[in-house]
Motif scaffolding. Sequence first.
Motif, PDB file in Angstrom:
ATOM      1  N   TYR A   1       9.018  -4.816  11.736  1.00 33.85           N
ATOM      2  CA  TYR A   1       8.335  -5.059  10.465  1.00 33.85           C
ATOM      3  C   TYR A   1       8.674  -6.466   9.972  1.00 33.85           C
ATOM      4  CZ  TYR A   1       7.504  -0.001   9.823  1.00 33.85           C
ATOM      5  OH  TYR A   1       7.104   1.300   9.948  1.00 33.85           O
TER       6      TYR A   1
ATOM      7  N   ASP B   1       3.650   5.608  11.833  1.00 28.18           N
ATOM      8  CA  ASP B   1       4.973   5.092  12.143  1.00 28.18           C
ATOM      9  C   ASP B   1       6.014   6.213  12.134  1.00 28.18           C
ATOM     10  OD1 ASP B   1       3.202   3.013  11.377  1.00 28.18           O
ATOM     11  OD2 ASP B   1       4.905   1.664  11.161  1.00 28.18           O
TER      12      ASP B   1
ATOM     13  N   GLU C   1       8.159  -1.707  17.281  1.00 30.62           N
ATOM     14  CA  GLU C   1       7.439  -2.663  16.429  1.00 30.62           C
ATOM     15  C   GLU C   1       8.419  -3.182  15.380  1.00 30.62           C
ATOM     16  OE1 GLU C   1       3.946  -0.765  14.783  1.00 30.62           O
ATOM     17  OE2 GLU C   1       3.154  -0.239  16.755  1.00 30.62           O
TER      18      GLU C   1
ATOM     19  N   GLU D   1       0.899  -1.161   0.000  1.00 28.30           N
ATOM     20  CA  GLU D   1       0.000   0.000   0.000  1.00 28.30           C
ATOM     21  C   GLU D   1       0.931   1.202   0.000  1.00 28.30           C
ATOM     22  OE1 GLU D   1      -1.867   3.307   0.428  1.00 28.30           O
ATOM     23  OE2 GLU D   1      -0.739   2.779   2.212  1.00 28.30           O
TER      24      GLU D   1
ATOM     25  N   GLU E   1       7.333   2.605   0.938  1.00 29.37           N
ATOM     26  CA  GLU E   1       6.699   2.342  -0.372  1.00 29.37           C
ATOM     27  C   GLU E   1       5.926   3.576  -0.786  1.00 29.37           C
ATOM     28  OE1 GLU E   1       6.486  -0.607   1.602  1.00 29.37           O
ATOM     29  OE2 GLU E   1       5.120   0.164   3.105  1.00 29.37           O
TER      30      GLU E   1
ATOM     31  N   GLN F   1      -4.380   5.572   9.450  1.00 27.16           N
ATOM     32  CA  GLN F   1      -4.709   4.738   8.279  1.00 27.16           C
ATOM     33  C   GLN F   1      -5.449   3.473   8.728  1.00 27.16           C
ATOM     34  OE1 GLN F   1      -1.424   3.050   5.953  1.00 27.16           O
ATOM     35  NE2 GLN F   1      -2.716   3.060   4.117  1.00 27.16           N
TER      36      GLN F   1
ATOM     37  N   THR G   1      -4.195  -0.191  10.592  1.00 29.77           N
ATOM     38  CA  THR G   1      -2.806  -0.109  11.045  1.00 29.77           C
ATOM     39  C   THR G   1      -2.709  -0.152  12.570  1.00 29.77           C
ATOM     40  OG1 THR G   1      -2.902   2.300  11.136  1.00 29.77           O
ATOM     41  CG2 THR G   1      -2.147   1.308   9.063  1.00 29.77           C
ATOM     42  N   THR G   2      -1.493  -0.344  13.050  1.00 31.41           N
ATOM     43  CA  THR G   2      -1.245  -0.279  14.490  1.00 31.41           C
ATOM     44  C   THR G   2      -1.497   1.146  14.991  1.00 31.41           C
ATOM     45  OG1 THR G   2       1.098  -0.004  13.979  1.00 31.41           O
ATOM     46  CG2 THR G   2       0.369  -2.213  14.556  1.00 31.41           C
TER      47      THR G   2
ATOM     48  N   ALA H   1       4.904  -4.155   3.226  1.00 35.27           N
ATOM     49  CA  ALA H   1       4.154  -2.912   3.433  1.00 35.27           C
ATOM     50  C   ALA H   1       4.420  -2.295   4.798  1.00 35.27           C
ATOM     51  CB  ALA H   1       2.662  -3.192   3.257  1.00 35.27           C
ATOM     52  N   GLY H   2       5.648  -2.419   5.270  1.00 32.13           N
ATOM     53  CA  GLY H   2       5.940  -1.880   6.601  1.00 32.13           C
ATOM     54  C   GLY H   2       5.010  -2.459   7.630  1.00 32.13           C
ATOM     55  N   MET H   3       4.665  -3.715   7.445  1.00 30.83           N
ATOM     56  CA  MET H   3       3.666  -4.333   8.326  1.00 30.83           C
ATOM     57  C   MET H   3       4.307  -4.792   9.624  1.00 30.83           C
ATOM     58  SD  MET H   3       0.921  -7.329   7.516  1.00 30.83           S
ATOM     59  CE  MET H   3      -0.223  -6.328   6.575  1.00 30.83           C
ATOM     60  N   SER H   4       3.782  -4.261  10.731  1.00 31.77           N
ATOM     61  CA  SER H   4       4.328  -4.605  12.038  1.00 31.77           C
ATOM     62  C   SER H   4       3.876  -6.003  12.440  1.00 31.77           C
ATOM     63  CB  SER H   4       3.854  -3.604  13.088  1.00 31.77           C
ATOM     64  OG  SER H   4       4.228  -2.298  12.704  1.00 31.77           O
TER      65      SER H   4
ATOM     66  N   PHE I   1      -4.385  -1.031   2.576  1.00 35.07           N
ATOM     67  CA  PHE I   1      -3.614  -1.739   3.600  1.00 35.07           C
ATOM     68  C   PHE I   1      -4.438  -2.868   4.220  1.00 35.07           C
ATOM     69  CE2 PHE I   1      -1.723  -2.357   7.822  1.00 35.07           C
ATOM     70  CZ  PHE I   1      -0.413  -2.621   7.449  1.00 35.07           C
TER      71      PHE I   1
ATOM     72  N   ARG J   1      -1.911 -10.470  14.104  1.00 33.21           N
ATOM     73  CA  ARG J   1      -1.620 -10.769  12.694  1.00 33.21           C
ATOM     74  C   ARG J   1      -0.960 -12.131  12.540  1.00 33.21           C
ATOM     75  NH1 ARG J   1       0.580  -4.740  11.390  1.00 33.21           N
ATOM     76  NH2 ARG J   1      -1.462  -3.766  11.083  1.00 33.21           N
TER      77      ARG J   1
ATOM     78  N   PHE K   1       3.307   5.298   2.042  1.00 40.48           N
ATOM     79  CA  PHE K   1       4.100   5.026   3.238  1.00 40.48           C
ATOM     80  C   PHE K   1       5.592   5.264   2.965  1.00 40.48           C
ATOM     81  CE2 PHE K   1       5.227   1.980   6.819  1.00 40.48           C
ATOM     82  CZ  PHE K   1       4.463   2.585   7.806  1.00 40.48           C
TER      83      PHE K   1
ATOM     84  N   ASN L   1      -2.426   7.134   3.993  1.00 40.13           N
ATOM     85  CA  ASN L   1      -1.813   8.082   4.925  1.00 40.13           C
ATOM     86  C   ASN L   1      -1.869   9.501   4.375  1.00 40.13           C
ATOM     87  OD1 ASN L   1      -0.846   6.528   7.221  1.00 40.13           O
ATOM     88  ND2 ASN L   1       0.355   5.447   5.677  1.00 40.13           N
TER      89      ASN L   1
HETATM   90  N1  ARG Z   1       3.436  -0.450  10.686  1.00 39.89           N
HETATM   91  C1  ARG Z   1       2.061  -0.136  10.707  1.00 39.89           C
HETATM   92  C2  ARG Z   1       1.226  -1.382  10.740  1.00 39.89           C
HETATM   93  O1  ARG Z   1       1.707  -2.436  10.577  1.00 39.89           O
HETATM   94  C3  ARG Z   1       1.639   0.703   9.514  1.00 39.89           C
HETATM   95  C4  ARG Z   1       1.937   0.111   8.188  1.00 39.89           C
HETATM   96  C5  ARG Z   1       1.318   0.882   7.054  1.00 39.89           C
HETATM   97  N2  ARG Z   1       1.890   0.483   5.805  1.00 39.89           N
HETATM   98  C6  ARG Z   1       1.573   0.969   4.614  1.00 39.89           C
HETATM   99  N3  ARG Z   1       2.208   0.521   3.558  1.00 39.89           N
HETATM  100  N4  ARG Z   1       0.661   1.894   4.482  1.00 39.89           N
HETATM  101  O2  ARG Z   1       0.068  -1.336  10.943  1.00 39.89           O
END
Ligand code: ARG
Length: 272
Positions: free
Chosen positions: A231, A203, A229, A51, A58, A162, A165-166, A110-113, A93, A118, A54, A185
């Motif tokens: 990723y 983040d 957190e 997504e 990305e 967003q 998200t966390t 996607a910077g996913m924590s 996301f 999850r 970010f 975002n």
């Molecule tokens: N790190 C946060 C989460 O995991 C936000 C990640 C949002 N990433 C993005 N690509 N928009 O929830």
Amino acid sequence: DEGLRRMKSWVKKLALTGILAAVVVTSLSGCGNSGSKDAAQQKKELIVGTEPSFAPFEFQKEGSKSYDGFDMDLARAIGKQMGYKVEIVSMGFDALIPALNSGNIDVVAAGMSINEERQKAVTFSEPDFTESYYTSGLMIMVRKDSNVKSIDDLKGKTIACQIGTTGEKNARNVANAKVTAFNTNDEAVMELKNKGVDAIINDSPVVGYYLAQGGNASMKTVGDIMEAEQYGLAVKKGNDKLAGEINKALAELKKNGEYDKIYKTWFGEVKK
Ligand code: ARG
């Protein structure tokens, strides 16, 4: 005469057998090309979902169709290391985990924590903080003239974040706060700019990048980074084979300096 006739029919039979044999061989070899290998191996392509609102993980430069950022470079490098072609696709996301589990994408970058909730739905790459691909944490951003000083000051205030998200989760834990969750975002930031909300929770490296790119003319961060957190790159729940291949490739990129090079490109230093 009789001899010639026999000879002719023999030649016919031979030709027919030849054609038959050719047909059998072609169909068999066709079978070998498609039927026996598993799907990922056969296409040798990884579909990576993201997504892209970010930055610097990305994003898309204005007017560009390609994806930039740390996660994107890392996903391409990992794919290359594994011998796969990488195709990046973009979606909301909150659509990423469902897309993984329905098989529409192979990997989420996607910077996913990584968190327990999850981990029930997907399998992540290396979660340990020394081995994970990035260590992050949440941060509060407000307009420069705001007198909010910490998360406690957000009680009863309006917060943008967003969806899925966390940041959203943390915002919803603030007592009496009114939370608006946006698809991107960029929309959340716009809302803060337009004074539709008092703060954003996102983040820390993303907020930091935004400020450094000129956002600091009108915005600032307050308080400390919330808890760390890690990723992770996510794959379909239980696909330990693919997660293992990703971890192996990541370890190799860390060893051969490629990871540091990519990290430095986006963060100006190497990971501590
Ligand atoms: N790190 C946060 C989460 O995991 C936000 C990640 C949002 N990433 C993005 N690509 N928009 O929830």
